[in-house]
Design a protein around this motif. Structure first.
Motif, PDB file in Angstrom:
ATOM      1  N   ALA B  91     -22.953 -14.074   8.197  1.00  0.00           N
ATOM      2  CA  ALA B  91     -22.926 -13.518   9.547  1.00  0.00           C
ATOM      3  C   ALA B  91     -22.740 -14.613  10.595  1.00  0.00           C
ATOM      4  CB  ALA B  91     -24.212 -12.746   9.822  1.00  0.00           C
ATOM      5  N   LEU B  92     -23.514 -15.707  10.444  1.00  0.00           N
ATOM      6  CA  LEU B  92     -23.400 -16.760  11.463  1.00  0.00           C
ATOM      7  C   LEU B  92     -22.028 -17.417  11.435  1.00  0.00           C
ATOM      8  CD1 LEU B  92     -26.860 -18.549  11.630  1.00  0.00           C
ATOM      9  CD2 LEU B  92     -25.908 -16.737  13.055  1.00  0.00           C
ATOM     10  N   LEU B  98     -15.686 -18.215  12.665  1.00  0.00           N
ATOM     11  CA  LEU B  98     -14.482 -17.700  12.016  1.00  0.00           C
ATOM     12  C   LEU B  98     -13.968 -16.436  12.674  1.00  0.00           C
ATOM     13  CD1 LEU B  98     -15.429 -18.447   8.332  1.00  0.00           C
ATOM     14  CD2 LEU B  98     -13.759 -19.605   9.762  1.00  0.00           C
ATOM     15  N   GLY B  99     -14.876 -15.575  13.116  1.00  0.00           N
ATOM     16  CA  GLY B  99     -14.429 -14.342  13.759  1.00  0.00           C
ATOM     17  C   GLY B  99     -13.527 -14.627  14.944  1.00  0.00           C
ATOM     18  N   MET B 188     -30.402 -11.417   7.710  1.00  0.00           N
ATOM     19  CA  MET B 188     -29.316 -11.533   8.684  1.00  0.00           C
ATOM     20  C   MET B 188     -29.794 -11.106  10.069  1.00  0.00           C
ATOM     21  SD  MET B 188     -25.748  -9.470   8.906  1.00  0.00           S
ATOM     22  CE  MET B 188     -25.373  -9.695   7.215  1.00  0.00           C
ATOM     23  N   GLN B 189     -30.478  -9.967  10.101  1.00  0.00           N
ATOM     24  CA  GLN B 189     -30.939  -9.457  11.397  1.00  0.00           C
ATOM     25  C   GLN B 189     -31.965 -10.384  12.033  1.00  0.00           C
ATOM     26  OE1 GLN B 189     -32.248  -5.432  10.791  1.00  0.00           O
ATOM     27  NE2 GLN B 189     -30.139  -4.717  10.489  1.00  0.00           N
ATOM     28  N   GLY B 201     -20.108 -16.042  20.646  1.00  0.00           N
ATOM     29  CA  GLY B 201     -18.881 -15.703  19.921  1.00  0.00           C
ATOM     30  C   GLY B 201     -17.968 -14.845  20.773  1.00  0.00           C
ATOM     31  N   VAL B 202     -18.573 -13.895  21.477  1.00  0.00           N
ATOM     32  CA  VAL B 202     -17.767 -13.012  22.324  1.00  0.00           C
ATOM     33  C   VAL B 202     -17.102 -13.813  23.439  1.00  0.00           C
ATOM     34  CG1 VAL B 202     -17.865 -11.093  23.940  1.00  0.00           C
ATOM     35  CG2 VAL B 202     -19.123 -10.966  21.798  1.00  0.00           C
ATOM     36  N   ILE B 203     -17.860 -14.752  24.024  1.00  0.00           N
ATOM     37  CA  ILE B 203     -17.272 -15.579  25.086  1.00  0.00           C
ATOM     38  C   ILE B 203     -16.076 -16.352  24.558  1.00  0.00           C
ATOM     39  CG2 ILE B 203     -17.690 -17.584  26.574  1.00  0.00           C
ATOM     40  CD1 ILE B 203     -20.545 -16.569  26.917  1.00  0.00           C
TER      41      ILE B 203
END
Ligand SMILES: Nc1ncnc2c1ncn2[C@@H]1O[C@H](COP(=O)(O)OP(=O)(O)O)[C@@H](O)[C@H]1O
Ligand SMILES: [Mg+2]
Lengths: 267, 260
Positions: B91-92, B98-99, B188-189, B201-203
Motif C-alpha cells: 500500500a505504501l 508507484l501509483g 495496512m489500515q 500521493g494525491v498532491i
C-alpha cells in the motif's frame, strides 16, 4: 472610404522581404482580386489583414480600425465581421459538415437549435451540399471541402470575405458554380470580397479591380480590361500565361547545361 | 571553438525562448479555464477521450505492478518473519510512489501523446487558424477544456492504479503465498496515514497531471505544422513528460518525506 486600407506594408520572413512597401485599397461592395505568381505572399497578405501576422512596418486598417493595434477582444470582435476561406478549407475534421457550418453560429449566438438548423441548411443549399451534411469533413473532396468552408464563412453574414485560391482543385462544373456563387453572394449580401488567386481567367471574369503583386511590390493595378491592355511585358506574360518573359519560371541559380556538365556529385 | 560556443548560445536561447512561450501559453490557458464552467460539456467530452480512454491501460498495469510488489515484498519480508506486513509495504509503495509516478508515465504515453498529435494535426491542417479567423480563440475553445480534463483525470487515474495495485498485491500475497488476509488489511489500515501518505500521493498526481497535460498541449500547439514536425512533437511530449515526472517526483518526495 475603402473598407481595407493598406499603407506602406513591409513584412519580412528572415531576411527576405515578402512585402516591400505595398499600398492597397479594397472598396466596399466590390470584388477585388490580388494576383501574383505562387510564393509572392498572397496568403501572407490575407493573414496580415486578418491580424494573424504582424507587419514589420506600415498599417492595415479594416473598417477604420488599425488591425494591429487592437486588443485581443477587439480583434476577435472585428473577425466576427470578416470571413476567410482557407486554401485547404480548414474544416474541423472531428465533426460532420452540418456541425462545421453550425460551428460559428453555436459559438457566437444563443439561437435555438431549430433556427441553427434552418440557417445551416440554407447556407448548405446555396453551395449545393445540403444533402452532404452528414458526411465527415475527411470524406469530402478538396473542392467540396472548399464549398463547405464557403458556407461556413458566410454563416454569420460578415461584411467582407477573403478567398484564398478558391478556384484551384475545382472541376469545370463546380468552378463555374463557384464563380457564380462568389459573384452572387457579393451582390446579394452586399459583401466586400477579396480574392487571392493565380487563376487569371476566372478571376478576371468576376473581379472589379485587380492588384498584381510580384517581388514584394504592387506591379500593376486596374480593372481587368485595363490590365489586359497594359503595355507592361510582365503583366502581359502573367495575364496570358506565357512560359517565357520577364518572369522566370526557374528558381534563380546556375545555368542548366553548366550544372549538367560540371556539377559536383554530392553524397 | 567560437562556433561551438556560438551554437551552444543559440541552443540555450532556443531553450529559454520555448520555455517562455510555454509559460505564456499556460497563462492563456488558465485564463480560459473559468469560463469553461459555463460550458462544462466541452470538458466532459475531453474527460471521456483523455481520461476514460486511459482507464484500461491503468487497470491492467496497476494490477501487474501490485502483483509484482506482492511477490517481491513477500520474498524480502519472509526472511524477517514479517510477511504479515506485506499489506503495508504494497500500500505504501503504491500510494506514495508507484501509483502517482507510474500512472503519470502511462498517462503521458497514452493521453499526452494523443493530445499532442491531435493539436499538432489541427494546427497543420489550419483548423486552429481557421478557428481564429472565425473569431473563436483556439486556446480557449480547444486547449483549455483539454487542460482541465487532464488535470482532473490524473489524480483519479492514479487512485484507480493504486487501488487495483493493492488488490493485485492481495491476490498474490493471500491467494498465492498464503499471507493471512486479516493481517494484510488491518496492518495496512493501521500503518497508512491519511495525511502523510494518501494526501501526499494525491498532491503528487495533481502536480504530474498539470505538468504532463501542459507539456502535451504546448508541444502540439508549438509543433512545426508538418507531419514530420507533429511526429517529433509527439516524441518530445513523452520524453519531456517522463523527465518532468521523475524529476518532480524527487523534489516533491524530498519536500514531503525528506524532513530537511
Ligand atoms: N511559416 C513560414 N515560415 C517561413 N516562410 C514562410 C512561411 N510561410 C510562408 N513562407 C514563405 O513566404 C512566401 C509567401 O508565401 P505565401 O503567402 O504562402 O505565398 P502565396 O500564397 O502567394 O503562394 C513563400 O516564399 C514562403 O516560402
Ligand atoms: Mg497561398
Amino acid at each position: 472610404m475603402p473598407l481595407v486600407k493598406i499603407r506602406d506594408l513591409h513584412f519580412y520572413r528572415g531576411n527576405r522581404a515578402i512585402f516591400d512597401g505595398v499600398n492597397i485599397d479594397i472598396h466596399r461592395g466590390k470584388i477585388t482580386a490580388i494576383m501574383g505568381p505562387s510564393g509572392t505572399g498572397k496568403t501572407t497578405l490575407l493573414r496580415l489583414i486578418g491580424g494573424q501576422l504582424h507587419p514589420d512596418k506600415g498599417t492595415i486598417e479594416v473598417d477604420g480600425q488599425n488591425v494591429h493595434t487592437l486588443s485581443h477582444s477587439e480583434l476577435y470582435e472585428l473577425r466576427k465581421r470578416m470571413g476567410m476561406l482557407f486554401q485547404s478549407g480548414a474544416l474541423l475534421t472531428d465533426i460532420n459538415v452540418f456541425d462545421n457550418v453550425a460551428f460559428p453560429i453555436r459559438e457566437h449566438t444563443k439561437l435555438p437549435e431549430t433556427m441553427v438548423r434552418d440557417l445551416v441548411l440554407m447556407k448548405l443549399q446555396s453551395v449545393g451540399l445540403r444533402c452532404a451534411r452528414n458526411l465527415m469533413a475527411s470524406e469530402l473532396s478538396g473542392g467540396m471541402a472548399r464549398r463547405v468552408a464557403l458556407a461556413r464563412a458566410v454563416t454569420l453574414d460578415p461584411m467582407m470575405i477573403m478567398y484564398d485560391e478558391p478556384f484551384t482543385g475545382q472541376d469545370p462544373i463546380s468552378m463555374g458554380t463557384l464563380v457564380n456563387l462568389i459573384h452572387r453572394m457579393n451582390d446579394a449580401m452586399g459583401l466586400t470580397s477579396v480574392i487571392v488567386s493565380h487563376d487569371v481567367a476566372e478571376t478576371a471574369e468576376i473581379a472589379d479591380y485587380i492588384y498584381l503583386l510580384s517581388g514584394g511590390k504592387v506591379i500593376e493595378k486596374g480593372s481587368p480590361v485595363q490590365l489586359k491592355r497594359s503595355s507592361s511585358q510582365w503583366v502581359q506574360q502573367f495575364m496570358q500565361g506565357l512560359p517565357d518573359g520577364p518572369v522566370p519560371f526557374h528558381y534563380p541559380g546556375t545555368d542548366f547545361s553548366d550544372d549538367l556538365l560540371n556539377g559536383e556529385v554530392s553524397a | 571553438m567560437i562556433d561551438t560556443i556560438r551554437s551552444l548560445g543559440r541552443w540555450g536561447l532556443g531553450v529559454f525562448e520555448r520555455l517562455g512561450r510555454g509559460h505564456l501559453l499556460l497563462l492563456e490557458i488558465l485564463r480560459g479555464v473559468p469560463e469553461l464552467f459555463l460550458r462544462f460539456s466541452l470538458v466532459i467530452q475531453q474527460l471521456s477521450s483523455v481520461g476514460v480512454h486511459s482507464v484500461l491501460i491503468i487497470l491492467i498495469s496497476g494490477l501487474f505492478v501490485g502483483m509484482v510488489l506482492g511477490l517481491q515484498g513477500y520474498n524480502t519480508l519472509v526472511d524477517f518473519g514479517a510477511e504479515e506486513s506485506l499489506g503495508v509495504l504494497v500500500a505504501l509503495s503504491l500510494v506514495r510512489e508507484l501509483g502517482p509516478v507510474v500512472s503519470a508515465l502511462l498517462f503521458a504515453g497514452r493521453a499526452g501523446s494523443a493530445l499532442t498529435a491531435e493539436i499538432g494535426l489541427m494546427k497543420s491542417t489550419e483548423q486552429l487558424s481557421g478557428m481564429e479567423m472565425m473569431a473563436v480563440d483556439p486556446v480557449r475553445r480547444v486547449l483549455a477544456p483539454r487542460f482541465l480534463a487532464g488535470f482532473i483525470s490524473m489524480p483519479l487515474l492514479a487512485a484507480i492504479f493504486s487501488a487495483v495495485g493493492i488488490f493485485g498485491g492481495f491476490l498474490v500475497g493471500h491467494g498465492l503465498l498464503g499471507v493471512d488476509d486479516g493481517a494484510f488489511w488491518s496492518q495496512m489500515q493501521a500503518k497508512t496515514d491519511w495525511y502523510e501518505d494518501v494526501l501526499n500521493g494525491v498532491i503528487k498526481s495533481i502536480v504530474f497531471g498539470f505538468v504532463v497535460t501542459w507539456i502535451a498541449l504546448f508541444e502540439g500547439y508549438d509543433a512545426t505544422p508538418t507531419s514530420e514536425g507533429v511526429g517529433r512533437a509527439t516524441t518530445r511530449t513523452v520524453v519531456h513528460s517522463a523527465f518532468a515526472i521523475l524529476g518532480l517526483d524527487f523534489v516533491l518526495t524530498a519536500l514531503m518525506f525528506g524532513d530537511v
